[in-house]
Design an enzyme around this catalytic site. Structure first.
Site, PDB file in Angstrom:
ATOM      1  N   LYS A   1       0.773  -1.198   0.031  1.00 27.63           N
ATOM      2  CA  LYS A   1       0.028  -0.023  -0.063  1.00 27.63           C
ATOM      3  C   LYS A   1       0.970   1.158  -0.095  1.00 27.63           C
ATOM      4  CE  LYS A   1      -4.345   1.079   2.313  1.00 27.63           C
ATOM      5  NZ  LYS A   1      -5.144   0.929   3.470  1.00 27.63           N
TER       6      LYS A   1
HETATM    7  O1  G3P Z   1      -7.767   1.769   5.488  1.00 28.98           O
HETATM    8  C1  G3P Z   1      -8.246   3.077   4.993  1.00 28.98           C
HETATM    9  C2  G3P Z   1      -9.797   3.549   5.359  1.00 28.98           C
HETATM   10  O2  G3P Z   1     -10.747   2.806   5.002  1.00 28.98           O
HETATM   11  C3  G3P Z   1      -9.756   4.411   6.526  1.00 28.98           C
HETATM   12  O3  G3P Z   1     -11.387   4.641   6.907  1.00 28.98           O
HETATM   13  O4  G3P Z   1     -12.881   5.568   8.635  1.00 28.98           O
HETATM   14  O5  G3P Z   1     -10.367   6.058   8.792  1.00 28.98           O
HETATM   15  O6  G3P Z   1     -11.502   7.113   7.309  1.00 28.98           O
HETATM   16  P1  G3P Z   1     -11.640   6.027   7.747  1.00 28.98           P
END
Ligand code: G3P
Length: 216
Positions: free
Chosen positions: A83
């Site tokens: 990633k």
């Molecule tokens: O893995 C990245 C992403 O899914 C993060 O989500 O909820 O922290 O915006 P969030």
């Protein structure tokens, strides 16, 4: 449509894998930090639980550092996906890895222009963050529709992996938009099971069965 779990928590991953619906895992530095464990050991354990793709993110921000870390992560298991953030350096490393067939997931995508660069660099996945766009008053799902349209029009093989999923409707809308993958936090995966009419219906079936004398 593939379903990944967005977590670095081994118990959550083990439980979701037992349901028979899990295709892969995504992690990020914030999720890994919550577990308080060695990054390498954690990723190795996750890769043993889930045979599908497991995204592990680099921490470096310069191209050489990202490449070094990415190559190191790729030695952990065959199903590791590297990633990388969508920066100039991240795109550069993505293109290098694509030439060698090293799978990549380009993260923190917030615009169709970024998604175009990601596809041009030969990434395996692009991760648009729908929830974080919704948080600032924009339409996260509109970004998914636009990326799917661009990738379909030019037959880019990069898969659209919807991230920053905040509720079951994000998952449903991702499917309707033609996304390839949604990566979903454990709590929201659990919510996908529930419908009140299922609970009521099951209670009624069982009550009717118990009340009927001739089937006992
Ligand atoms: O893995 C990245 C992403 O899914 C993060 O989500 O909820 O922290 O915006 P969030």
């Amino acid at each position: 449509m593939k379903l990944f779990i967005d977590t670095a928590n081994v118990s959550e991953i083990t439980e979701a894998a037992s349901w028979g619906i899990l295709d892969g895992v995504t992690t990020n530095p914030s999720l890994v930090a919550k577990e308080g464990r060695s990054y390498r050991n954690l990723v190795a354990e996750i890769c043993q639980i889930v045979p599908g793709p497991v995204s592990a993110e680099v921490i470096a921000t310069d191209a050489d550092g990202m490449e070094r870390e990415g190559r190191e992560l790729a030695t952990i298991a065959e199903n590791v996906v590297i990633k990388l953030p969508i920066t100039r350096d991240g795109i550069k490393v993505c293109a290098r890895f694509a030439e060698e067939g090293i799978p990549t997931n380009l993260t923190l995508c917030f615009s169709p222009a970024q998604a175009l660069l990601v596809a041009k660099a030969g990434a395996t996945y692009v991760s648009p963050f729908v929830g974080r766009l919704d948080d600032i008053g924009q339409d996260g799902m509109q970004l998914i529709r636009e990326i799917v349209q661009i990738y379909d029009a030019y037959e880019f093989p990069t898969q659209v992996l919807v991230a920053s999923v905040r509720h079951p409707q994000h998952v449903v809308e991702s499917t309707l938009a033609g996304a390839d993958v949604a990566t979903v936090p454990f709590k929201i995966l659990e919510q996908l099971f529930h419908h009140p009419l299922t609970d009521i219906g099951l209670q009624r079936f069982l009550a009717d069965y118990r009340a009927a004398k001739d089937v006992h």
